[in-house]
Design an enzyme around this catalytic site. Structure first.
Site, short mmCIF file in Angstrom:
data_model
loop_
_atom_site.label_atom_id
_atom_site.label_comp_id
_atom_site.label_asym_id
_atom_site.label_seq_id
_atom_site.Cartn_x
_atom_site.Cartn_y
_atom_site.Cartn_z
CG HIS A 1 42.11 43.92 45.08
ND1 HIS A 1 40.73 43.98 45.05
CD2 HIS A 1 42.47 43.82 46.39
CE1 HIS A 1 40.28 43.88 46.31
NE2 HIS A 1 41.31 43.78 47.13
CD GLU B 1 40.34 42.43 50.18
OE1 GLU B 1 39.18 42.64 49.79
OE2 GLU B 1 41.29 43.23 49.95
CE LYS C 1 41.90 43.42 40.11
NZ LYS C 1 40.53 43.89 39.74
CG ASN D 1 40.44 46.72 37.33
OD1 ASN D 1 40.93 45.66 37.69
ND2 ASN D 1 39.46 47.31 37.99
CE1 TYR E 1 37.78 40.78 43.66
CE2 TYR E 1 38.84 38.82 42.79
CZ TYR E 1 38.85 40.17 43.04
OH TYR E 1 39.93 40.93 42.67
P1 GDP Z 1 37.36 48.12 42.72
O1 GDP Z 1 37.16 48.20 44.20
O2 GDP Z 1 37.77 49.43 42.11
O3 GDP Z 1 38.31 47.02 42.31
O4 GDP Z 1 35.96 47.79 42.05
P2 GDP Z 1 34.71 46.89 42.50
O5 GDP Z 1 34.85 46.46 43.94
O6 GDP Z 1 33.48 47.62 42.09
O7 GDP Z 1 34.81 45.62 41.55
C1 GDP Z 1 35.73 44.58 41.81
C2 GDP Z 1 36.39 44.17 40.51
O8 GDP Z 1 35.39 43.61 39.67
C3 GDP Z 1 36.98 45.32 39.69
O9 GDP Z 1 38.27 45.68 40.08
C4 GDP Z 1 36.97 44.71 38.29
O10 GDP Z 1 38.09 43.84 38.10
C5 GDP Z 1 35.71 43.88 38.30
N1 GDP Z 1 34.59 44.59 37.67
C6 GDP Z 1 33.97 45.72 38.12
N2 GDP Z 1 32.99 46.09 37.28
C7 GDP Z 1 33.00 45.16 36.28
C8 GDP Z 1 32.21 44.97 35.11
O11 GDP Z 1 31.30 45.76 34.80
N3 GDP Z 1 32.50 43.88 34.34
C9 GDP Z 1 33.50 43.00 34.65
N4 GDP Z 1 33.72 41.94 33.85
N5 GDP Z 1 34.26 43.14 35.74
C10 GDP Z 1 34.02 44.22 36.54
#
Ligand code: GDP
Length: 139
Positions: free
Chosen positions: A117, A128, A11, A114, A51
Site C-alpha cells: 500500500h 494512515e 500486505k 498486490n 479502508y
Molecule cells: P491503490 O491506491 O493503488 O492501492 O489502489 P486503490 O486505492 O484503487 O484500491 C485500494 C486497494 O484495493 C488496492 O491496493 C487493492 O488491494 C484493492 N483493489 C483494488 N481494485 C480491486 C479489485 O478490483 N478487486 C479486489 N478484490 N481488490 C481490489
C-alpha cells in the site's frame, strides 16, 4: 507543495511469500528513510475502519477480509516528495499494468493481492500513519 512523509503497508500476501525484507531493501535503496516500522495484524473491524474511504466500492468486503487475513508491516517513510515518489516506486494497482522494476511488478500476484500500500495524498499519509503509530514509535 508536497510533504516529505508517506505511509505504507507490506500486505499479507507479501509477508506470507517471505519477500518483506526484499521489499524493504528496495524501499531503502530508492532513498526512503524508515521513520517507523512494525509487524502487526489487523482485525476485520480495524481493516474496515482503515479502508472506510472505499466502503462504496464493490471490492470493499474482499479487501477488508484480505487485509485482515495475516500479518502486515506498516511503516512511515521519509523522502522529499514522498507520496508521489513512493506511488511511482510501487507501480500501478494491478501488477499486470505496473512498470518494470516497480515493487508491484516485482512482488505482487494480482490486483487484490498486490503486495504493498502507498498513501495517495499528504493528508491521507498523516491519517494512515496516526492509525498505526504513536509519537513514541517514530524515529
Ligand atoms: P491503490 O491506491 O493503488 O492501492 O489502489 P486503490 O486505492 O484503487 O484500491 C485500494 C486497494 O484495493 C488496492 O491496493 C487493492 O488491494 C484493492 N483493489 C483494488 N481494485 C480491486 C479489485 O478490483 N478487486 C479486489 N478484490 N481488490 C481490489
Amino acid at each position: 507543495m508536497s510533504g516529505n512523509r508517506t505511509f505504507t503497508m507490506i500486505k499479507p500476501d507479501a509477508v506470507e511469500n517471505g519477500v518483506s525484507g526484499a521489499i524493504l531493501k528496495q524501499i531503502q535503496e530508492a532513498g526512503f528513510k524508515i521513520i517507523a516500522l512494525k509487524q502487526t495484524k489487523l482485525s476485520l473491524e480495524q481493516a474496515s475502519k482503515f479502508y472506510f474511504i472505499h466502503r462504496e466500492r464493490p471490492f470493499y468486503a474482499d479487501l477488508c477480509a484480505f487485509m485482515s487475513s495475516g500479518p502486515i508491516f506498516p511503516a512511515i517513510l521519509e523522502k522529499e516528495n514522498a507520496v508521489e515518489d513512493f506511488r511511482k516506486l510501487i507501480g500501478a494497482t494491478n501488477p499486470a499494468n505496473a512498470d518494470a522494476g516497480t515493487i508491484r511488478k516485482n512482488f505482487a500476484e494480482s490486483i487484490d493481492k498486490n503486495a504493498i500500500h502507498g498513501s495517495d495524498s499528504d493528508e491521507n499519509a498523516v491519517i494512515e500513519s496516526n492509525f498505526f503509530f504513536s509519537e513514541l514509535e517514530r524515529f
